[in-house]
Structure formats: structure tokens, C-alpha cells
Design a protein around this motif. Structure first.
Motif, PDB file in Angstrom:
ATOM      1  N   ASN A 172       0.789  -1.125   0.002  1.00 33.96           N
ATOM      2  CA  ASN A 172      -0.023  -0.006  -0.076  1.00 33.96           C
ATOM      3  C   ASN A 172       0.989   1.102  -0.091  1.00 33.96           C
ATOM      4  OD1 ASN A 172      -2.319   1.528   0.097  1.00 33.96           O
ATOM      5  ND2 ASN A 172      -2.371   1.588   2.032  1.00 33.96           N
ATOM      6  N   ILE A 173       1.937   1.098   0.945  1.00 38.24           N
ATOM      7  CA  ILE A 173       3.014   2.517   0.944  1.00 38.24           C
ATOM      8  C   ILE A 173       3.473   2.543  -0.547  1.00 38.24           C
ATOM      9  CG2 ILE A 173       4.926   3.167   1.776  1.00 38.24           C
ATOM     10  CD1 ILE A 173       4.334   1.876   4.519  1.00 38.24           C
ATOM     11  N   LYS A 176       1.014   4.204  -2.920  1.00 38.08           N
ATOM     12  CA  LYS A 176       0.983   5.581  -2.381  1.00 38.08           C
ATOM     13  C   LYS A 176       2.058   6.450  -2.694  1.00 38.08           C
ATOM     14  CE  LYS A 176      -3.208   5.280  -0.100  1.00 38.08           C
ATOM     15  NZ  LYS A 176      -4.439   6.138  -0.675  1.00 38.08           N
ATOM     16  N   LYS A 177       3.249   5.515  -2.749  1.00 38.56           N
ATOM     17  CA  LYS A 177       4.337   6.495  -2.914  1.00 38.56           C
ATOM     18  C   LYS A 177       4.307   6.843  -4.476  1.00 38.56           C
ATOM     19  CE  LYS A 177       9.198   5.754  -3.492  1.00 38.56           C
ATOM     20  NZ  LYS A 177      10.660   4.924  -3.149  1.00 38.56           N
TER      21      LYS A 177
END
Length: 411
Positions: A172-173, A176-177
């Protein structure tokens, strides 16, 4: 709630600690790898059990939550064997030691923090394996702990829900990144365009205002130069005024005290002038009487009798002459006393105009002024010496004349 936070387990472990300490208290100072311990089977086992238990109980007492959080694999896999109690210890010390070391190995594996790491070292586990692994009716795990427990712990971690959630969080990170980078890139382009536009406008405004600001600076510089010139002239005037003030300060220092001494001085000078006139007149009388008598005797010798009656004529003149000499002496001594007083008054006037500057000088040179002021006070306010005790009184002169008359009468 974790296994080692359960009240029943905590109670059983505390009871077990009392039993272990009671049974094995004689082994507290033993070293696991000493030759004496290694040669005795009973001493070695008891020392190993006590060492492992003291390490476990230390963590259990001082950081129970930390111990509970980092032994979850054993709590899930062999929960019945790690709920340590007195029956497990009494039933089989070797099995008890095996389960205890398994818990300590997991704690050390996850955290690297263990009070006494030697208890889970490969050397010690190999030693335990050689002694107890092949015994009949013993289900020890020393070899498993040394060779396979670390792998089992990693596999358990990879299959755990927390690890799955961590992988999802990382994914998820990452997404999002990428989205954030794309947004930042878009905003960067927009902001760069806006910055260029504002930069152009700012440069134009600066160019427009530069001439105006330059003229204003020139005008302000001329004004500042004029102000500095006025300040320099004012400083010269201030220095001149400062010099005048210093002169006035010296002149009028202790003005009240000086005024008092000046009045005394004027009064004493008037007294001195009057007394000088008096004793000069008396001196003239003393000198002229013998001259007149001598002149009369030489010019008209018949005026003075030739017999003893001349004594009755000379006695009044002699008495008057002695009285004049006495009062002449009194006037002269009084004039001398007044001159002495005037000298002392002049000294005090000089000190009044001098002391202030002298005190300032000593202050600038960091010299103590207390003694100077004390001497100044004692001198200024001390009585003016008049030497009155050396001036004879009027009655002393009368007594001298009476004594002289008595001597003449007796003759």
C-alpha cells in the motif's frame, strides 16, 4: 492477554521460584564449565537448571510484558510445557530445563537481549545434547533448539497475520508512493510556471522601483551627512560646556561649607586688623612715655626733684608703663592666635575645593576612598586651635603689679 500475564501462571511461577531457590541454593555461585561441575552429573544438572531459571525469572520479574511479547511461538506451539509450575520441575528436571531453554532461545532470537547469553549458546546446547539427548524415556529438544528452532521461528513469522499485514502495508505504501510522486511532479510543473511568472513580475517591479529607491537613498544620505555635521558641532559645544561645568564644579564644590568658613575668615580678619591697631597704639604709648621723660629731664632738669620724693613721682609712671606693657603683650598674643586660626581656615577652604577632584581620581584608579573621607571629615570638622591657654588673664597682671608694689613698700 499473554500467557505470562495470566494471574494463575504468574502465581505458579512465583511458587516455583521459591522451590527452586530453596532446593538449589547451594549451586548459586557455581560456574557451568568448571571442571568440578562437569565431572559431577548432579552438580552439572542442578547448576544448569538454576542458571536457566534465574535468567528466565529475572526477565519475568523485571520486564514481564517484554518477555510475553517475544515468546509467542512457544506459547502457541507448546503452551502446556511453558506454563512452568512445581509439578513440572519435580517430575523431570531435564525436560523442565529443555522447555525453559527453548523459551529463552526464542527471547534471545527476537530481541538479542538476554541476561546470560551463554545459556542458549551452541556450545552449551551441544553439551546438553551429548549428556541427555540419547537417554531412555527422555523427550529433550536440545538438538532441535540448536539446529531447527531458528528456522521454525522464521517460518512462523512469515506465516503470521502480522507479517501478512506488514506486506500489505508495504504494498500500500508503494502504491501511495507512486501516486504521491505523480502528484508532486504535476504540482512541481505548475509551481515552476507560477514561480517563473512571479519572478518576471518581481524583476519588473524591482527595476521600476530601483531609480526611485536610489534617489531616496541619495536624499537620505545628504540628510544624514547634514545631521552628522550638526552632531559633530554639537559634540564640540558639549565638550566645551563639560569643561566649564568641571570648572564650576571645582569652584563651587562644598559651596555651603566654604561659605561658612569664608564668613569666619572675614570676621577673624576684621578682629586681626582691630587688634593690630590696638597693640600698635599701645606700643607707641609705651615707647613715647620714656622719651618724653628723658627729653624733659634734659631740657629742664629742675622739673624733677633731687631727693627721694622722685620715687613718688616715678612710681605712677612706672605703674602705667607696666600696665601698658602687659596689655601690649595681651594684644600681640591675641593677634598671633588669630593669625594661627586664619591659617587653619585657609587650609579648610583649600580642602573644600580640592577634595572632590581627589576622590574622583582615586575612584578612577580603583583606590579605596573610605580612609580619605574619614581623614577629611576629622580635619574639616575638628575645632580650630586658638592657643587660649597660653594667653595670661587680666587678673594675672594685677597680681604681678601688686607683688611688685609690696616688695617696694617693704624696702
Amino acid at each position: 492477554m499473554g500467557l505470562y500475564l495470566d494471574e494463575n501462571v504468574v502465581s505458579n511461577i512465583n511458587i516455583l521460584n521459591s522451590i527452586v531457590r530453596r532446593d538449589l541454593t547451594d549451586y548459586e555461585n557455581n560456574q557451568l564449565f568448571s571442571k568440578k561441575i562437569m565431572d559431577s552429573e548432579e552438580d552439572f544438572l542442578n547448576t544448569a537448571v538454576l542458571t536457566a531459571w534465574m535468567t528466565f525469572y529475572s526477565h519475568f520479574t523485571n520486564e514481564r510484558k517484554f518477555l510475553d511479547d517475544n515468546t509467542q511461538f512457544n506459547q502457541e506451539s507448546i503452551s502446556d510445557y511453558v506454563k512452568f509450575n512445581a509439578d513440572m520441575y519435580a517430575k523431570d528436571k531435564i525436560q523442565f530445563l529443555s522447555d525453559l531453554i527453548r523459551v529463552l532461545y526464542e527471547l534471545h532470537f527476537w530481541t538479542g537481549k538476554l541476561r546470560g547469553e551463554g545459556i542458549v549458546s551452541d556450545e552449551f546446547l551441544t553439551l546438553l545434547e551429548n549428556r541427555y539427548e540419547n537417554l531412555e524415556d527422555k523427550t529433550t529438544q536440545f538438538k532441535y533448539i540448536r539446529e531447527n528452532l531458528a528456522v521454525a521461528l522464521v517460518q512462523w513469522l512469515l506465516k503470521s497475520q502480522n507479517f501478512s499485514e506488514a506486506k500489505g502495508l508495504i504494498k500500500n505504501i508503494q502504491e501511495k508512493k507512486e501516486s504521491f510522486i505523480e502528484e508532486v511532479t504535476t504540482l512541481k510543473v505548475e509551481n515552476l510556471n507560477e514561480i517563473d511568472l512571479k519572478e518576471t513580475e518581481a524583476i519588473k517591479n524591482i527595476n521600476d522601483n530601483f531609480s526611485s529607491i536610489k534617489n531616496e537613498i541619495r536624499i537620505n544620505k545628504e540628510s544624514v551627512d547634514a545631521s552628522l555635521k550638526n552632531i559633530a558641532e554639537s559634540l564640540i559645544e558639549i565638550k566645551e560646556l563639560e569643561g566649564r561645568v568641571q570648572d564650576l564644579k571645582s569652584e563651587y564644590n562644598f559651596v555651603g561649607l566654604s561659605s561658612g568658613f569664608n564668613k569666619i575668615k572675614e570676621k577673624k580678619e576684621l578682629e586681626l586688623r582691630n587688634i593690630e591697631v590696638n597693640y600698635k597704639n599701645l606700643f607707641g604709648c609705651i615707647f613715647i612715655v620714656p622719651v618724653i621723660i628723658t627729653v624733659l629731664h634734659l631740657v629742664t632738669p629742675a622739673v624733677f626733684p633731687k631727693d627721694l620724693t622722685v620715687l613718688f613721682l616715678a612710681l605712677p609712671f612706672l605703674t602705667i608703663e607696666m600696665a601698658l606693657i602687659y596689655f601690649f603683650r595681651l594684644s600681640y598674643l591675641e593677634a598671633k592666635s588669630i593669625r594661627t586660626q586664619l591659617v587653619q581656615i585657609d587650609l579648610r577652604l583649600s580642602l573644600c575645593s580640592f577634595i572632590d577632584g581627589y576622590v574622583e581620581y582615586r575612584k578612577k584608579n580603583n583606590v579605596n576612598i573610605d580612609k580619605v573621607l574619614e581623614i577629611f571629615d576629622s580635619l574639616i570638622f575638628s575645632p580650630i586651635q586658638t592657643n587660649e591657654n597660653n594667653i595670661p588673664s587680666m587678673f594675672d597682671g594685677i597680681e604681678a603689679i601688686a607683688g611688685l608694689a609690696e616688695k617696694i613698700t617693704k624696702k
